[in-house]
Design a protein around this motif. Sequence first.
Motif, mmCIF file in Angstrom:
data_model
loop_
_atom_site.group_PDB
_atom_site.id
_atom_site.type_symbol
_atom_site.label_atom_id
_atom_site.label_comp_id
_atom_site.label_asym_id
_atom_site.label_seq_id
_atom_site.Cartn_x
_atom_site.Cartn_y
_atom_site.Cartn_z
ATOM 1 N N VAL A 169 -3.593 21.320 8.027
ATOM 2 C CA VAL A 169 -2.395 21.460 8.853
ATOM 3 C C VAL A 169 -1.851 20.056 9.085
ATOM 4 C CG1 VAL A 169 -1.472 22.136 11.099
ATOM 5 C CG2 VAL A 169 -3.195 23.571 9.981
ATOM 6 N N VAL A 170 -0.564 19.874 8.807
ATOM 7 C CA VAL A 170 0.089 18.580 8.979
ATOM 8 C C VAL A 170 1.195 18.743 10.018
ATOM 9 C CG1 VAL A 170 1.339 16.691 7.861
ATOM 10 C CG2 VAL A 170 -0.366 17.994 6.564
ATOM 11 N N ASN A 171 1.139 17.940 11.065
ATOM 12 C CA ASN A 171 2.140 18.022 12.120
ATOM 13 C C ASN A 171 2.992 16.759 12.130
ATOM 14 O OD1 ASN A 171 3.640 18.610 14.395
ATOM 15 N ND2 ASN A 171 2.037 17.951 15.816
ATOM 16 N N LEU A 172 4.239 16.894 11.675
ATOM 17 C CA LEU A 172 5.184 15.777 11.649
ATOM 18 C C LEU A 172 6.401 16.082 12.514
ATOM 19 C CD1 LEU A 172 5.068 15.061 7.803
ATOM 20 C CD2 LEU A 172 3.839 13.827 9.605
ATOM 21 N N ALA A 173 6.278 17.072 13.390
ATOM 22 C CA ALA A 173 7.423 17.541 14.166
ATOM 23 C C ALA A 173 7.672 16.675 15.384
ATOM 24 C CB ALA A 173 7.197 18.996 14.589
ATOM 25 N N GLY A 174 8.918 16.645 15.813
ATOM 26 C CA GLY A 174 9.276 15.929 17.034
ATOM 27 C C GLY A 174 10.752 15.573 17.034
ATOM 28 N N ALA A 175 11.380 15.639 18.202
ATOM 29 C CA ALA A 175 12.783 15.247 18.327
ATOM 30 C C ALA A 175 12.949 13.793 17.906
ATOM 31 C CB ALA A 175 13.243 15.441 19.775
ATOM 32 N N GLY A 176 14.027 13.496 17.178
ATOM 33 C CA GLY A 176 14.242 12.155 16.639
ATOM 34 C C GLY A 176 14.365 11.100 17.722
ATOM 35 N N VAL A 177 13.550 10.054 17.625
ATOM 36 C CA VAL A 177 13.564 8.995 18.635
ATOM 37 C C VAL A 177 14.890 8.236 18.616
ATOM 38 C CG1 VAL A 177 12.492 6.800 19.300
ATOM 39 C CG2 VAL A 177 11.062 8.747 18.657
ATOM 40 N N GLY A 178 15.486 8.081 17.442
ATOM 41 C CA GLY A 178 16.721 7.319 17.340
ATOM 42 C C GLY A 178 17.967 8.167 17.242
ATOM 43 N N ASP A 179 17.849 9.464 17.504
ATOM 44 C CA ASP A 179 18.996 10.360 17.319
ATOM 45 C C ASP A 179 19.990 10.331 18.468
ATOM 46 O OD1 ASP A 179 17.809 11.048 14.986
ATOM 47 O OD2 ASP A 179 17.261 13.091 15.549
ATOM 48 N N HIS A 180 19.517 9.998 19.661
ATOM 49 C CA HIS A 180 20.371 10.028 20.851
ATOM 50 C C HIS A 180 20.002 8.885 21.783
ATOM 51 C CE1 HIS A 180 21.961 14.107 20.029
ATOM 52 N NE2 HIS A 180 20.744 14.362 19.594
ATOM 53 N N ARG A 181 20.922 8.575 22.675
ATOM 54 C CA ARG A 181 20.633 7.627 23.750
ATOM 55 C C ARG A 181 19.513 8.211 24.612
ATOM 56 N NH1 ARG A 181 23.884 3.497 25.936
ATOM 57 N NH2 ARG A 181 23.317 2.899 28.060
ATOM 58 N N TRP A 182 18.642 7.365 25.125
ATOM 59 C CA TRP A 182 17.481 7.834 25.874
ATOM 60 C C TRP A 182 17.830 8.155 27.323
ATOM 61 C CZ3 TRP A 182 12.818 4.229 24.342
ATOM 62 C CH2 TRP A 182 12.483 4.494 23.011
ATOM 63 N N THR A 183 18.476 9.273 27.537
ATOM 64 C CA THR A 183 18.639 9.783 28.894
ATOM 65 C C THR A 183 17.304 10.361 29.343
ATOM 66 O OG1 THR A 183 19.249 11.978 28.088
ATOM 67 C CG2 THR A 183 21.043 10.384 28.402
ATOM 68 N N ASP A 184 17.173 10.611 30.639
ATOM 69 C CA ASP A 184 15.933 11.219 31.128
ATOM 70 C C ASP A 184 15.691 12.558 30.450
ATOM 71 O OD1 ASP A 184 15.459 9.082 32.775
ATOM 72 O OD2 ASP A 184 16.247 10.043 34.586
ATOM 73 N N GLU A 185 16.763 13.313 30.249
ATOM 74 C CA GLU A 185 16.631 14.627 29.627
ATOM 75 C C GLU A 185 16.163 14.507 28.176
ATOM 76 O OE1 GLU A 185 16.652 18.627 28.695
ATOM 77 O OE2 GLU A 185 16.625 17.612 30.641
ATOM 78 N N TYR A 186 16.731 13.529 27.441
ATOM 79 C CA TYR A 186 16.327 13.417 26.033
ATOM 80 C C TYR A 186 14.917 12.852 25.909
ATOM 81 C CZ TYR A 186 16.653 13.105 21.018
ATOM 82 O OH TYR A 186 16.407 13.302 19.678
ATOM 83 N N LYS A 187 14.519 11.969 26.801
ATOM 84 C CA LYS A 187 13.144 11.475 26.783
ATOM 85 C C LYS A 187 12.165 12.628 27.036
ATOM 86 C CE LYS A 187 12.362 7.547 29.010
ATOM 87 N NZ LYS A 187 12.505 6.496 30.045
ATOM 88 N N ARG A 188 12.558 13.551 27.924
ATOM 89 C CA ARG A 188 11.706 14.724 28.151
ATOM 90 C C ARG A 188 11.592 15.552 26.880
ATOM 91 N NH1 ARG A 188 11.988 19.707 28.261
ATOM 92 N NH2 ARG A 188 14.250 19.686 27.955
ATOM 93 N N ARG A 189 12.700 15.674 26.143
ATOM 94 C CA ARG A 189 12.664 16.447 24.895
ATOM 95 C C ARG A 189 11.785 15.758 23.851
ATOM 96 N NH1 ARG A 189 17.790 17.791 20.924
ATOM 97 N NH2 ARG A 189 16.579 18.936 19.358
ATOM 98 N N ILE A 190 11.900 14.434 23.747
ATOM 99 C CA ILE A 190 11.046 13.678 22.818
ATOM 100 C C ILE A 190 9.576 13.920 23.149
ATOM 101 C CG2 ILE A 190 10.315 11.359 22.136
ATOM 102 C CD1 ILE A 190 13.215 10.451 22.535
ATOM 103 N N HIS A 191 9.264 13.851 24.438
ATOM 104 C CA HIS A 191 7.883 14.045 24.898
ATOM 105 C C HIS A 191 7.391 15.462 24.624
ATOM 106 C CE1 HIS A 191 4.935 15.340 27.933
ATOM 107 N NE2 HIS A 191 4.470 14.099 27.895
ATOM 108 N N ASP A 192 8.146 16.460 25.082
ATOM 109 C CA ASP A 192 7.678 17.844 24.992
ATOM 110 C C ASP A 192 7.548 18.327 23.562
ATOM 111 O OD1 ASP A 192 7.717 17.739 27.706
ATOM 112 O OD2 ASP A 192 9.361 19.167 27.998
ATOM 113 N N SER A 193 8.485 17.901 22.695
ATOM 114 C CA SER A 193 8.434 18.362 21.304
ATOM 115 C C SER A 193 7.187 17.845 20.592
ATOM 116 C CB SER A 193 9.689 17.915 20.546
ATOM 117 O OG SER A 193 9.771 16.498 20.468
ATOM 118 N N ARG A 194 6.671 16.717 21.028
ATOM 119 C CA ARG A 194 5.471 16.145 20.412
ATOM 120 C C ARG A 194 4.184 16.594 21.106
ATOM 121 N NH1 ARG A 194 9.597 13.081 19.198
ATOM 122 N NH2 ARG A 194 9.592 11.800 17.302
ATOM 123 N N VAL A 195 4.132 16.390 22.406
ATOM 124 C CA VAL A 195 2.888 16.665 23.134
ATOM 125 C C VAL A 195 2.617 18.160 23.230
ATOM 126 C CG1 VAL A 195 1.670 16.361 25.311
ATOM 127 C CG2 VAL A 195 3.072 14.501 24.403
#
Length: 297
Positions: free
Chosen positions: A64-90
């Motif tokens: 099983v290979v896990n490469l999923a996660g919201a793009g770190v450089g796709d959007h400005r790091w608002t609190d909401e987008y940082k939460r999405r980056i975190h949740d999609s990975r963790v």
Amino acid sequence: MERTRIAVAGASGLIGSALVRSLTADGHEVVRLVRHAPRGADEVRWDPERGQVDAAGLAGCSAVVNLAGAGVGDHRWTDEYKRRIHDSRVHGTTALAEAVASLDERPRVFVNGSAMGYYGETGDRVVDESAPAGRGFLPELCVKWEAAAEPARAAGVRTVFPRTGLVVSRDGGAWGRLFPLFRAGLGGRMGDGRQYWSYIALHDEVAAVRHLLDRDDLSGPFNLTAPEPLTNREVTAAMGRVLHRPTLFSVPAPVLRGVLGEMAGDVLGSARVVPKRLLESGFTFAFPGIEDALRAA
């Protein structure tokens, strides 16, 4: 590696899509984890941010290979987008690791993506896999991201963390944005240009992931970066040489901070990361130098 069934999360991303092409070209059966209703036997439903996955769909997979996660450089790091980056990975990693651990016949390896962001700002200091985590949003995220795979490791599944650098490709990532600028003659250094960039050609990234899949004696973190990190100034000069374009422009640090916000710290930060464990394992880079990597892209 003998022909097997391999599950890939993040199969539509830059690295994931290239990995899937490589695996299928060699006759492996690839099962893609998708967010929509499965359209065939080669798709498994999951929702990474909610931590949900159809574990039954992973039955029979040797890896099983896990490469999923919201793009770190796709959007400005608002609190909401940082939460999405975190949740999609963790949350996604936790769900996959628990699903892997729950199977009667478990995969022999779980490759869970990570990033060189684990080390944070390193300045001129060379760091390998023995270095501690840095401080800040990305280092703390990487620590949690890797820790989320613990259920699979505790269940006896060989678990590997490829800590990937800046992937050199025209199809996405940082270089996907840089190439058009440099082709237009608008490229140049960022900030003072002294910060180290640890890069890797897309071809070598895929080859390294496959190396980690194949070798039953390899586990834990592996830096997936070229052997010789370069400064942004050196990378900029190489881009100019390969594309035959001037590199007269520069983007001052205050402008980058104004445009990118908190994310500018990672563009201006220095990461001098080397692939010590990967080289010790016998891996050979096809495109170790920056000009080789740029031409390959």
